[in-house]
Motif scaffolding. Structure first.
Motif, mmCIF file in Angstrom:
data_model
loop_
_atom_site.group_PDB
_atom_site.id
_atom_site.type_symbol
_atom_site.label_atom_id
_atom_site.label_comp_id
_atom_site.label_asym_id
_atom_site.label_seq_id
_atom_site.Cartn_x
_atom_site.Cartn_y
_atom_site.Cartn_z
ATOM 1 N N ASP A 1 -133.170 -18.020 -28.541
ATOM 2 C CA ASP A 1 -132.897 -16.706 -27.950
ATOM 3 C C ASP A 1 -131.448 -16.289 -28.196
ATOM 4 O O ASP A 1 -131.123 -15.098 -28.128
ATOM 5 N N GLU A 2 -130.585 -17.268 -28.429
ATOM 6 C CA GLU A 2 -129.154 -17.004 -28.574
ATOM 7 C C GLU A 2 -128.861 -16.329 -29.908
ATOM 8 O O GLU A 2 -129.260 -16.807 -30.967
ATOM 9 N N GLY A 3 -128.127 -15.229 -29.857
ATOM 10 C CA GLY A 3 -127.788 -14.517 -31.079
ATOM 11 C C GLY A 3 -126.956 -15.335 -32.046
ATOM 12 O O GLY A 3 -127.044 -15.156 -33.267
ATOM 13 N N GLN A 4 -126.146 -16.252 -31.523
ATOM 14 C CA GLN A 4 -125.286 -17.060 -32.386
ATOM 15 C C GLN A 4 -126.109 -17.929 -33.339
ATOM 16 O O GLN A 4 -125.668 -18.211 -34.456
ATOM 17 N N VAL A 5 -127.310 -18.338 -32.909
ATOM 18 C CA VAL A 5 -128.176 -19.114 -33.792
ATOM 19 C C VAL A 5 -128.472 -18.324 -35.065
ATOM 20 O O VAL A 5 -128.400 -18.849 -36.184
ATOM 21 N N TRP A 6 -128.779 -17.044 -34.902
ATOM 22 C CA TRP A 6 -129.175 -16.225 -36.047
ATOM 23 C C TRP A 6 -127.975 -15.799 -36.883
ATOM 24 O O TRP A 6 -128.092 -15.617 -38.104
ATOM 25 N N GLU A 7 -126.815 -15.691 -36.257
ATOM 26 C CA GLU A 7 -125.594 -15.473 -37.044
ATOM 27 C C GLU A 7 -125.341 -16.669 -37.954
ATOM 28 O O GLU A 7 -124.986 -16.523 -39.134
ATOM 29 N N ALA A 8 -125.529 -17.863 -37.402
ATOM 30 C CA ALA A 8 -125.334 -19.070 -38.199
ATOM 31 C C ALA A 8 -126.387 -19.194 -39.292
ATOM 32 O O ALA A 8 -126.087 -19.604 -40.427
ATOM 33 N N ALA A 9 -127.625 -18.835 -38.956
ATOM 34 C CA ALA A 9 -128.690 -18.892 -39.953
ATOM 35 C C ALA A 9 -128.395 -17.948 -41.114
ATOM 36 O O ALA A 9 -128.597 -18.291 -42.288
ATOM 37 N N MET A 10 -127.896 -16.772 -40.787
ATOM 38 C CA MET A 10 -127.550 -15.803 -41.819
ATOM 39 C C MET A 10 -126.396 -16.317 -42.679
ATOM 40 O O MET A 10 -126.410 -16.185 -43.912
ATOM 41 N N ALA A 11 -125.406 -16.922 -42.033
ATOM 42 C CA ALA A 11 -124.248 -17.436 -42.771
ATOM 43 C C ALA A 11 -124.644 -18.566 -43.708
ATOM 44 O O ALA A 11 -124.194 -18.630 -44.856
ATOM 45 N N ALA A 12 -125.500 -19.471 -43.233
ATOM 46 C CA ALA A 12 -125.884 -20.624 -44.049
ATOM 47 C C ALA A 12 -126.566 -20.202 -45.332
ATOM 48 O O ALA A 12 -126.361 -20.796 -46.398
ATOM 49 N N ALA A 13 -127.397 -19.187 -45.250
ATOM 50 C CA ALA A 13 -128.115 -18.712 -46.437
ATOM 51 C C ALA A 13 -127.255 -17.804 -47.315
ATOM 52 O O ALA A 13 -127.605 -17.533 -48.464
ATOM 53 N N HIS A 14 -126.112 -17.376 -46.787
ATOM 54 C CA HIS A 14 -125.256 -16.429 -47.507
ATOM 55 C C HIS A 14 -124.445 -17.098 -48.610
ATOM 56 O O HIS A 14 -124.226 -16.509 -49.671
ATOM 57 N N PHE A 15 -123.968 -18.324 -48.357
ATOM 58 C CA PHE A 15 -123.037 -18.958 -49.282
ATOM 59 C C PHE A 15 -123.682 -19.169 -50.641
ATOM 60 O O PHE A 15 -124.792 -19.684 -50.748
ATOM 61 N N ARG A 16 -122.967 -18.780 -51.693
ATOM 62 C CA ARG A 16 -123.468 -18.860 -53.052
ATOM 63 C C ARG A 16 -122.399 -19.494 -53.950
ATOM 64 O O ARG A 16 -121.224 -19.519 -53.585
ATOM 65 N N PRO A 17 -122.767 -19.957 -55.123
ATOM 66 C CA PRO A 17 -121.810 -20.651 -55.972
ATOM 67 C C PRO A 17 -120.541 -19.869 -56.269
ATOM 68 O O PRO A 17 -119.475 -20.457 -56.437
ATOM 69 N N GLU A 18 -120.617 -18.539 -56.353
ATOM 70 C CA GLU A 18 -119.436 -17.768 -56.709
ATOM 71 C C GLU A 18 -118.432 -17.640 -55.570
ATOM 72 O O GLU A 18 -117.313 -17.174 -55.760
ATOM 73 N N ASP A 19 -118.817 -18.095 -54.369
ATOM 74 C CA ASP A 19 -117.958 -17.869 -53.210
ATOM 75 C C ASP A 19 -116.699 -18.727 -53.211
ATOM 76 O O ASP A 19 -115.676 -18.330 -52.658
ATOM 77 N N TYR A 20 -116.776 -19.945 -53.777
ATOM 78 C CA TYR A 20 -115.650 -20.874 -53.676
ATOM 79 C C TYR A 20 -115.352 -21.468 -55.048
ATOM 80 O O TYR A 20 -115.516 -22.653 -55.276
ATOM 81 N N LYS A 21 -114.918 -20.643 -55.962
ATOM 82 C CA LYS A 21 -114.566 -21.102 -57.293
ATOM 83 C C LYS A 21 -113.255 -21.880 -57.231
ATOM 84 O O LYS A 21 -112.421 -21.617 -56.374
ATOM 85 N N PRO A 22 -113.063 -22.868 -58.128
ATOM 86 C CA PRO A 22 -113.964 -23.264 -59.203
ATOM 87 C C PRO A 22 -114.988 -24.318 -58.780
ATOM 88 O O PRO A 22 -115.922 -24.574 -59.514
ATOM 89 N N HIS A 23 -114.790 -24.961 -57.642
ATOM 90 C CA HIS A 23 -115.730 -25.997 -57.209
ATOM 91 C C HIS A 23 -116.589 -25.417 -56.092
ATOM 92 O O HIS A 23 -116.194 -25.410 -54.929
ATOM 93 N N SER A 24 -117.741 -24.902 -56.433
ATOM 94 C CA SER A 24 -118.535 -24.174 -55.450
ATOM 95 C C SER A 24 -119.960 -24.702 -55.405
ATOM 96 O O SER A 24 -120.463 -25.272 -56.361
ATOM 97 N N PHE A 25 -120.611 -24.500 -54.270
ATOM 98 C CA PHE A 25 -121.879 -25.142 -53.997
ATOM 99 C C PHE A 25 -122.761 -24.235 -53.159
ATOM 100 O O PHE A 25 -122.282 -23.489 -52.319
ATOM 101 N N LYS A 26 -124.052 -24.354 -53.365
ATOM 102 C CA LYS A 26 -124.994 -23.718 -52.465
ATOM 103 C C LYS A 26 -125.159 -24.595 -51.239
ATOM 104 O O LYS A 26 -125.103 -25.822 -51.320
ATOM 105 N N LEU A 27 -125.376 -23.975 -50.081
ATOM 106 C CA LEU A 27 -125.434 -24.721 -48.830
ATOM 107 C C LEU A 27 -126.868 -25.209 -48.590
ATOM 108 O O LEU A 27 -127.552 -24.767 -47.671
ATOM 109 N N ASP A 28 -127.306 -26.153 -49.432
ATOM 110 C CA ASP A 28 -128.637 -26.727 -49.296
ATOM 111 C C ASP A 28 -128.588 -28.135 -48.723
ATOM 112 O O ASP A 28 -129.559 -28.881 -48.806
ATOM 113 N N ASN A 29 -127.452 -28.488 -48.138
ATOM 114 C CA ASN A 29 -127.277 -29.825 -47.556
ATOM 115 C C ASN A 29 -127.416 -29.807 -46.042
ATOM 116 O O ASN A 29 -127.053 -30.784 -45.361
ATOM 117 N N ILE A 30 -127.940 -28.728 -45.482
ATOM 118 C CA ILE A 30 -128.139 -28.632 -44.028
ATOM 119 C C ILE A 30 -129.619 -28.405 -43.722
ATOM 120 O O ILE A 30 -130.302 -27.639 -44.411
#
Length: 317
Positions: free
Chosen positions: A188-217
């Protein structure tokens, strides 16, 4: 100072990358410490029964606590600690350990039980739950209890914390995995869905040159259908849960949360998912395995009486 600086380099991974530093080109190698105990399905079922007996006994002794939601998550935590996770009780701060984050912090008795059974501290400590001077507080405190990754209490915060830990692992080029256990009422907590949105947001181009998709959670939702104020569908209906997570960009798996084989298979599937985080929606029964506690809202946050403890332990033999 890093763990390798402290003489644990043989335990830690090495990092190798080609000239192409994209996520797909990065290669990890690790001499991993195994989990302290790996159990067969039959052995894990026996362990689940032992954890339930610990939960009932320690909450009864304390005279307060949250038994219902602790009992509903037993198989989830059993699968993680005795089949899936990489950790070392003798070195609780090992940098490459997998992280388990209990977002539904009122289920602390369950986590204490499994930490004792895996060797983080003696099972004798369990009888001190909620007592003055005990390291086992009503909600987890990472400053006082070995094996605790996050101090908890206020619901809705664990997934945000887990996303940060998972992202740190990617930035530090470590291959540990992060597991976050949430309650369905907590969703029910909105913060859960903010975190869910953030986790799926991160993409390889976000943290160059060593960048990763957040598939470890991996998030696990204990979907027992109840919360302190009543049935989740009446308080704030979040069904269909799996579809909501998929809409937020997660790979979603639905399982029977009391079936160890299904849970282990789901965690193994999650480890193979690339490019997005995974959620496991585990259908469970609040108060599972104790007849007078199953689906009984009274036992969300009420301790068992001495007579009820005896009755429950008799059923859990």
């Amino acid at each position: 100072m890093t763990l390798s600086d402290q003489g644990e380099s043989k335990e830690n991974k090495t990092f190798e990358a080609s000239a192409d530093t994209s996520a797909e080109a990065v290669a990890f190698s690790v001499r991993a410490k195994p989990s302290s105990r790996h159990l067969s399905i039959d052995e894990a079922k026996v362990m689940a029964g032992k954890l339930r007996r610990h939960i009932v006994s320690m909450i009864g002794e304390a005279g307060s606590g949250h038994p219902g939601g602790s009992l509903s998550s037993v198989e989830i935590v059993t699968a993680l600690y005795f089949s899936i996770m990489r950790y070392d009780p003798a070195s609780p701060s090992w940098a490459d350990r997998d992280r388990f984050i209990l977002s539904k912090g009122h289920a602390a008795p369950l986590l204490y039980a499994v930490l004792a059974e895996t060797g983080y501290f003696s099972t004798d400590e369990l009888s001190t739950l909620r007592k003055l001077g005990s390291c086992l507080q009503g909600h987890c405190d990472m400053r006082s209890t070995s094996g605790i990754e996050m101090s908890s209490g206020s619901l809705g915060q664990g997934l945000s914390f887990g996303v940060g830990v998972a992202l740190a692992g990617r930035l530090d080029r470590r291959d540990y995995r992060v597991y976050v256990l949430l309650g369905d009422g907590e969703c029910d907590e909105g913060q859960v869905w903010e975190a869910a949105m953030a986790a799926a947001h991160f993409r390889p181009e976000d943290y160059k040159p060593h960048s990763f998709k957040l598939d470890n959670i991996v998030a696990i939702v204990d979907h027992n259908g109840q919360q302190i104020d009543g049935l989740t569908r009446d308080v704030m209906n979040t069904d269909p849960l799996a579809e909501k997570w998929r809409a937020f960009g997660w790979h979603a798996i639905e399982v029977d949360g009391h079936d160890l084989s299904q849970l282990i298979a789901a965690f193994e599937e999650a480890s193979r998912v690339k490019g997005k985080p995974t959620v496991i929606v585990a259908r469970t029964v609040k108060g599972k395995a104790v007849s007078f506690m199953e689906n009984n809202l009274d036992f969300h946050g009420k301790a068992l009486t001495p007579d009820e403890v005896n009755r429950a332990l008799e059923e859990l033999r």
